[in-house]
Design a protein around this motif. Structure first.
Motif, PDB file in Angstrom:
ATOM      1  N   ARG A  65      -2.898   2.309  10.737  1.00 52.77           N
ATOM      2  CA  ARG A  65      -4.192   1.658  10.475  1.00 52.77           C
ATOM      3  C   ARG A  65      -4.699   1.048  11.783  1.00 52.77           C
ATOM      4  O   ARG A  65      -3.908   0.476  12.548  1.00 52.77           O
ATOM      5  CB  ARG A  65      -4.038   0.560   9.414  1.00 52.77           C
ATOM      6  CG  ARG A  65      -3.671   1.017   7.974  1.00 52.77           C
ATOM      7  CD  ARG A  65      -4.567   2.129   7.448  1.00 52.77           C
ATOM      8  NE  ARG A  65      -4.059   3.437   7.863  1.00 52.77           N
ATOM      9  CZ  ARG A  65      -4.804   4.571   7.875  1.00 52.77           C
ATOM     10  NH1 ARG A  65      -6.049   4.555   7.483  1.00 52.77           N
ATOM     11  NH2 ARG A  65      -4.290   5.705   8.274  1.00 52.77           N
ATOM     12  N   ALA A  91       4.256   6.032   3.253  1.00 55.12           N
ATOM     13  CA  ALA A  91       3.515   4.764   3.219  1.00 55.12           C
ATOM     14  C   ALA A  91       3.642   4.038   4.563  1.00 55.12           C
ATOM     15  O   ALA A  91       2.677   3.440   5.058  1.00 55.12           O
ATOM     16  CB  ALA A  91       4.039   3.879   2.084  1.00 55.12           C
ATOM     17  N   TRP A  92       4.844   4.123   5.171  1.00 54.06           N
ATOM     18  CA  TRP A  92       5.041   3.514   6.491  1.00 54.06           C
ATOM     19  C   TRP A  92       4.181   4.218   7.540  1.00 54.06           C
ATOM     20  O   TRP A  92       3.600   3.562   8.431  1.00 54.06           O
ATOM     21  CB  TRP A  92       6.534   3.573   6.862  1.00 54.06           C
ATOM     22  CG  TRP A  92       6.815   3.142   8.277  1.00 54.06           C
ATOM     23  CD1 TRP A  92       6.888   1.860   8.749  1.00 54.06           C
ATOM     24  CD2 TRP A  92       7.008   4.003   9.413  1.00 54.06           C
ATOM     25  NE1 TRP A  92       7.124   1.878  10.098  1.00 54.06           N
ATOM     26  CE2 TRP A  92       7.209   3.166  10.527  1.00 54.06           C
ATOM     27  CE3 TRP A  92       7.040   5.380   9.590  1.00 54.06           C
ATOM     28  CZ2 TRP A  92       7.439   3.671  11.812  1.00 54.06           C
ATOM     29  CZ3 TRP A  92       7.262   5.890  10.864  1.00 54.06           C
ATOM     30  CH2 TRP A  92       7.464   5.041  11.959  1.00 54.06           C
ATOM     31  N   SER A 120      -3.371   4.593  -1.490  1.00 49.23           N
ATOM     32  CA  SER A 120      -4.332   4.538  -0.396  1.00 49.23           C
ATOM     33  C   SER A 120      -5.211   5.787  -0.343  1.00 49.23           C
ATOM     34  O   SER A 120      -6.276   5.750   0.260  1.00 49.23           O
ATOM     35  CB  SER A 120      -3.602   4.381   0.939  1.00 49.23           C
ATOM     36  OG  SER A 120      -2.916   5.568   1.249  1.00 49.23           O
ATOM     37  N   THR A 142       1.291   5.645   6.988  1.00 50.52           N
ATOM     38  CA  THR A 142      -0.083   5.170   6.767  1.00 50.52           C
ATOM     39  C   THR A 142      -0.282   3.775   7.365  1.00 50.52           C
ATOM     40  O   THR A 142      -1.228   3.537   8.131  1.00 50.52           O
ATOM     41  CB  THR A 142      -0.399   5.128   5.256  1.00 50.52           C
ATOM     42  OG1 THR A 142      -0.226   6.441   4.715  1.00 50.52           O
ATOM     43  CG2 THR A 142      -1.832   4.669   5.001  1.00 50.52           C
ATOM     44  N   GLU A 143       0.624   2.865   7.028  1.00 54.13           N
ATOM     45  CA  GLU A 143       0.503   1.487   7.515  1.00 54.13           C
ATOM     46  C   GLU A 143       0.534   1.407   9.040  1.00 54.13           C
ATOM     47  O   GLU A 143      -0.214   0.638   9.644  1.00 54.13           O
ATOM     48  CB  GLU A 143       1.658   0.634   6.968  1.00 54.13           C
ATOM     49  CG  GLU A 143       1.562   0.354   5.490  1.00 54.13           C
ATOM     50  CD  GLU A 143       2.880  -0.172   4.924  1.00 54.13           C
ATOM     51  OE1 GLU A 143       3.101   0.018   3.711  1.00 54.13           O
ATOM     52  OE2 GLU A 143       3.681  -0.735   5.703  1.00 54.13           O
ATOM     53  N   SER A 144       1.413   2.221   9.648  1.00 49.13           N
ATOM     54  CA  SER A 144       1.598   2.163  11.103  1.00 49.13           C
ATOM     55  C   SER A 144       0.414   2.713  11.869  1.00 49.13           C
ATOM     56  O   SER A 144       0.321   2.534  13.085  1.00 49.13           O
ATOM     57  CB  SER A 144       2.837   2.966  11.502  1.00 49.13           C
ATOM     58  OG  SER A 144       3.980   2.464  10.867  1.00 49.13           O
ATOM     59  N   MET A 160       0.856  -1.197   0.000  1.00 49.69           N
ATOM     60  CA  MET A 160       0.000   0.000   0.000  1.00 49.69           C
ATOM     61  C   MET A 160       0.887   1.241   0.000  1.00 49.69           C
ATOM     62  O   MET A 160       1.726   1.425   0.860  1.00 49.69           O
ATOM     63  CB  MET A 160      -0.873   0.005   1.254  1.00 49.69           C
ATOM     64  CG  MET A 160      -1.724   1.264   1.367  1.00 49.69           C
ATOM     65  SD  MET A 160      -2.928   1.155   2.714  1.00 49.69           S
ATOM     66  CE  MET A 160      -1.867   0.930   4.131  1.00 49.69           C
TER      67      MET A 160
END
Lengths: 114, 114, 114
Positions: free
Chosen positions: B111, B104-105, B6, B107-109, B1
């Motif tokens: 969620r 991106a990290w 996203s 965003t992922e961290s 992602m």
């Protein structure tokens, strides 16, 4: 050439590094390459993050660059290339005003050499 | 992602606290709750403000969070709830670029846990 | 009066100065004139820039102001007038959110005296 005449916007770019020496080397490289007008190093700071499910804290240094927005992509590429981290923090926020003479100096200082 | 796939944007959130211990507790709580990917604590700083007509100066610490913009409301609510001040400073500025892999990290961290 | 009712936006304004004393004098002047709600001084920081073809580094202090965007022009004018540098760094970034009660306090604290 002024900020308004040139139509170039500006960004404030925040980067972290694992030592004051690395921060200084990145600052020197970006300013020397005319990819930022200036760089300000501060620290140590305490960085808190999650890694494999638990909270970690490391000592880091912060570099804040001021540059023209048409130089951001190349500044980012230089920093990613030179940085010791695989995925360095590089975070740009838009400048919406301030001292017009200072912003004109940022624009002039970041024009590529002919 | 990725950040672009996203469609999630990012914010830089600045908060002040009255001690390094309180700053660290707020940082840990926000990162642990996945409401920020990271928090950077610096200080002491000198905060100058007007109160009942005269100028005051206090020693404080600063926390800078990086998070996704869809987590800002919940991050703000957690900080207001946990903070010892009645009206804590929480100021978010928009991120307009930087290292796409880093964003991106972020965003992922941030969620929410499923 | 709240941030939303008043329709006033906010900015985060970053300034550098050559000493902690000058930073404090600028902070006091701006807050006293109701041109900023608060000012936070940190430092020393290391400022890196190019001058006459070579890289220089100076020790400086940073001041971060929070104010309403309808006060930015006047804040900038005061800082340029009082600053010892000919072209001081004054860089404003837009605030897009945070603690609504805090932002309402920033608005109220920066209304001109009647």
């Amino acid at each position: 050439m002024t900020h308004i005449e040139s139509g170039v916007g500006h960004v404030r770019v925040e980067v972290t590094a694992g030592s004051s020496e690395e921060a200084r080397a990145l600052a020197d490289a970006a300013v020397d390459a005319r990819l930022a007008a200036c760089a300000q190093i501060s620290g140590p700071i305490t960085s808190v993050y999650r890694w494999e499910g638990s909270i970690h804290a490391d000592e880091e240094w912060r570099i804040v660059f001021k540059t023209a927005d048409d130089r951001l992509a190349e500044l980012t590429a230089l920093l990613v290339d030179r940085h010791s981290y695989e995925v360095p923090e590089i975070v740009a926020v838009p400048v919406e005003g301030g001292n017009p003479e200072y912003l004109a100096w940022v624009t002039e200082s970041t024009r590529p050499r002919p």
